[in-house]
Design an enzyme around this catalytic site. Sequence first.
Site: not given
Ligand code: CP
Length: 313
Positions: A51-52, A80, A101, A129
Site C-alpha cells: 500500500r505505502t 555491495k 521505508r 509511520h
Molecule cells: N499499511 C502499510 O504500511 O502497508 P504496506 O506495508 O503494504 O505498505
Amino acid sequence: MENRSLVTIAEHSKEKILYLLEMAKEFEKKPNRKILDGKVVATLFFEPSTRTRLSFETAANRLGARVIGFTDPKVTSSSKGETLKDTIMMVSNYADIIVMRHFLEGAARYASEVAPVPIVNAGDGANQHPSQTMLDLYSIYKTQGTLENLNIYLVGDLKYGRTVHSLLMAMRHFNPTFHFIAPEELKMPEEYKIYCKEHHIKYKEYTDFNEETIADADILYMTRVQRERFTDLMEYERVKDVYILRNKMLEHTRPNLRILHPLPRVNEIAYDVDENPKAYYFQQAQNGLYARQAILCDVLGITLNDVIEDAKK
Ligand code: CP
C-alpha cells in the site's frame, strides 16, 4: 534552507494536521492534476510494502510527477556495502523528494539530516509511520465527522506496530481516550505511555478482547502481529493468533463504530467481518492516495491555495 521533511507526525501542529486533511479532501474530489509536472519522486523501499509504496507512486503519477526507485535493496549497491548516507546523497542528485521505508528506527531522521532534498518517512522499523497516520486521521474524520473526543481502541501488536505509535502522537491534539488491548508480550511500550501522561492523553490497558471490552468503541484499530520484528519465533507463534475479530463480536457495538487496520491483515480480522458496514479498512487504504497526494505537495512547497487554484484551470 528550511527542512520540509516528514519524519514524525509529532512535529505537526493541530493546525497543520487539519490543513493537510483539507488538502486530502481536495484531492479526493479530483485526484488527477498535473500540479507536480516536472518533479521526480524517488521511492526507496528497504523493506517490503504494498500500500505505502503503490499509493505514493500512484499519488505522484496522478499529480504528473515521475517516479524512480527500488523495492528490493538487494538489487542496489547497498548490497555491495554502500552506506545509507551515500545512497541518499546519490538519489538526491536525481530526485526532488525521497520517500523511504527502512528497517532501522531513526533511519528517516538520519536521512533527513544528510539529504539535500526532503525525506518522507514511509516507516522506520517499529518507530513511526507518519503518512499512514495522515490517512488514518482522514479516515477517522470522514467516518466520525470529527477527530475530537473519540474512544479509540488499539488492538494487537502495540509493541512493534509503528502505525499505532504515530497515531497516538497525532491524536494528542484531539482529546481522545485510548484503550490499549495487547498481550503482555506486545504491550504499548513505556515511552508511549509516558508520552500520553506528558500530553494528558487518557488511556486504559486490557489483555481481554471481547464484546464487552469494545462496547463503547468509536474506532477499533486492529493490527497485525509483526513477525519480522521478533528475535524469538517461538514467542511469535505463542502470540500470533491471540486476538481475532469476528463478525458476531460486533452485534452490540456503537452504530458509528468503524474498524480500521493499516493492513496487511494476516489472521486478526476474520473474513466474515469484511461484509459488515462497520469494516472500513479497504476504504482506509484508498484514502491513502489522497493523504499522500497532500503530503507530497506539502513537502514540495505546494499550498492548499495552489491546489484549489489549479482545480479552476
Ligand atoms: N499499511 C502499510 O504500511 O502497508 P504496506 O506495508 O503494504 O505498505
